[in-house]
Scaffold this motif. Structure first.
Motif, mmCIF file in Angstrom:
data_model
loop_
_atom_site.group_PDB
_atom_site.id
_atom_site.type_symbol
_atom_site.label_atom_id
_atom_site.label_comp_id
_atom_site.label_asym_id
_atom_site.label_seq_id
_atom_site.Cartn_x
_atom_site.Cartn_y
_atom_site.Cartn_z
ATOM 1 N N THR A 31 0.807 -1.222 0.000
ATOM 2 C CA THR A 31 0.000 0.000 0.000
ATOM 3 C C THR A 31 0.841 1.273 0.000
ATOM 4 N N GLU A 32 2.134 1.181 0.284
ATOM 5 C CA GLU A 32 2.930 2.409 0.403
ATOM 6 C C GLU A 32 3.855 2.670 -0.781
ATOM 7 N N ILE A 33 3.933 1.744 -1.753
ATOM 8 C CA ILE A 33 4.945 1.886 -2.808
ATOM 9 C C ILE A 33 4.410 2.581 -4.053
ATOM 10 N N GLY A 34 3.151 3.070 -4.017
ATOM 11 C CA GLY A 34 2.609 3.779 -5.172
ATOM 12 C C GLY A 34 1.812 2.860 -6.072
ATOM 13 N N GLY A 35 1.097 3.470 -7.019
ATOM 14 C CA GLY A 35 0.161 2.723 -7.843
ATOM 15 C C GLY A 35 0.742 2.208 -9.147
ATOM 16 N N ASP A 36 1.897 2.712 -9.555
ATOM 17 C CA ASP A 36 2.544 2.198 -10.764
ATOM 18 C C ASP A 36 4.053 2.330 -10.596
ATOM 19 N N VAL A 37 4.789 1.870 -11.607
ATOM 20 C CA VAL A 37 6.244 1.796 -11.430
ATOM 21 C C VAL A 37 6.863 3.195 -11.298
ATOM 22 N N GLU A 38 6.271 4.175 -11.958
ATOM 23 C CA GLU A 38 6.791 5.546 -11.824
ATOM 24 C C GLU A 38 6.614 6.048 -10.389
ATOM 25 N N ALA A 39 5.428 5.810 -9.837
ATOM 26 C CA ALA A 39 5.184 6.211 -8.437
ATOM 27 C C ALA A 39 6.123 5.458 -7.495
ATOM 28 N N PHE A 40 6.392 4.187 -7.816
ATOM 29 C CA PHE A 40 7.325 3.383 -7.020
ATOM 30 C C PHE A 40 8.720 4.020 -7.021
ATOM 31 N N LEU A 41 9.192 4.441 -8.203
ATOM 32 C CA LEU A 41 10.523 5.066 -8.285
ATOM 33 C C LEU A 41 10.538 6.402 -7.545
ATOM 34 N N ARG A 42 9.440 7.150 -7.620
ATOM 35 C CA ARG A 42 9.370 8.424 -6.877
ATOM 36 C C ARG A 42 9.398 8.158 -5.372
ATOM 37 N N TYR A 43 8.752 7.088 -4.968
ATOM 38 C CA TYR A 43 8.765 6.682 -3.559
ATOM 39 C C TYR A 43 10.201 6.325 -3.134
#
Ligand SMILES: [Zn+2]
Length: 347
Positions: free
Chosen positions: A16-28
């Motif tokens: 739930t904390e890593i973002g909704g897509d891979v771009e959000a994951f990298l921003r995280y």
């Protein structure tokens, strides 16, 4: 002196904390990151390294999907996501490294004098601290093509690791300063090229292969468990000499020294016969190209010949990493090759 922020360390991040897509994951992640995942068996650790090259998305996507799945790996897993900053440079996944930076996967040997060198040194240090039983370094090829593994030392353990992903194995001693060349001295290390950076098949293989790697009770070879891989031993790189003009066209381009056919990429991992033209070339191949065999000798005439202005393979060859991108051909190489009738190894 300002402290340089390098690795961010995370442990068991929640889906739930890593973002909704891979771009959000990298921003995280927000920079080079080391994610530690507790395994069902906490007595062993495996390592997964990816995004050494910021324009190769499959590994980061696979890791994102794994974290989203909420599953627990069989053993502890150290995930290193390196060139997050380069990957986030717009447009997403377009920069192999930041402008002016060295290629990170050429930096795993001294001197570790610049930012990329220090990052490489830190990756080696993190691996040393965790002493994984195996290391997988996941990449994409820049052109489209099938998956293959690469290692510098081959035994049944490396075969077993590669077989989690693909049936093709390149054994190479090129000495470029890549991660596997160094970490191999301490842990079985395999580079996996899952396929083209834009290929859906590559993304799928990355996710499926990573899940196999993380879920398997054993990833190293076990007695009686043999893997029949197609081997490519000590491939030779065909490089362009400085100042030689290259283009891709379906006719001999008047202003180019070398013209390759636009569909030359279709020879990736296939056999190209000596009578199958690759394109056109002006003059002595040794003036146009350079290539070195494992002993450091000139190998141009083993790879290509020019006859009547056309460029042919010097003998039946298996080619791979064939590019139709002139920038990559100029800065790296045109292709890697082994003799098609390469004798099987003596083991
Ligand atoms: Zn790469």
């Amino acid at each position: 002196m300002a402290a340089v922020r390098r690795f961010r360390f995370l442990r068991n991040p929640l889906a739930t904390e890593i973002g909704g897509d891979v771009e959000a994951f990298l921003r995280y992640l927000d920079g080079p990151s080391c994610i530690f995942l507790d395994g069902a068996d906490s007595g062993r650790t495996r390592a997964f390294v990816t995004l050494l090259h910021g324009n190769e998305p499959s590994g980061a996507r696979a890791l994102f999907l794994w974290l989203k799945s909420g599953r627990q790996p069989a053993v502890n897993t150290l995930c290193i996501v390196a060139s997050v900053t380069a990957a986030l440079q717009p447009p997403l996944f377009s920069h192999r490294m930041l402008p002016g930076a060295r290629d990170l996967n050429r930096c795993f040997r001294p001197p570790f004098h610049d930012e990329q060198g220090r990052l490489a040194e830190e990756i080696l240090e993190v691996l040393r601290l965790h002493h994984p039983e195996a290391v997988i370094d996941m990449h994409n090829t820049s052109g489209s093509g099938p998956a293959f593994g690469v290692c510098t030392h081959r035994d049944r353990h490396h075969d077993a690791l590669v077989a989690l992903f693909t049936e093709r194995l390149v054994v190479s001693h090129l000495g470029l300063g890549a991660l596997m060349e160094i970490s191999e001295h301490n842990y079985p290390t395999v580079t996996v090229e899952v396929g083209g950076r834009l290929d859906e098949d590559a993304h799928r293989l990355a996710a499926e292969g990573l899940a196999r790697y993380l879920l398997a009770e054993r990833v190293l070879a076990e007695e009686g468990n043999e893997h029949a891989l197609e081997l490519f031993l000590d491939p030779i790189r065909l490089e362009l000499n400085a100042g030689i003009a290259l283009t891709y066209a379906d006719h001999a381009a008047p202003d180019a020294d070398v013209t390759l056919l636009p569909d030359v990429e279709r020879h990736n991992f296939g056999v190209v016969r000596p009578e199958q033209a690759l394109g056109w070339a002006r003059g002595d191949p040794r003036r146009l190209f350079c290539a070195q065999d494992a002993g450091g000798r000139c190998a141009v005439s083993q790879l290509v010949r020019v006859d009547g202005g056309r460029l042919y393979p010097a003998r039946a060859l298996k080619l791979f990493m064939v590019t139709n991108n002139p920038d990559i051909a100029q800065s790296d190489c045109l292709f890697y090759a082994v003799a098609a009738d390469q004798a099987p190894p003596g083991d």
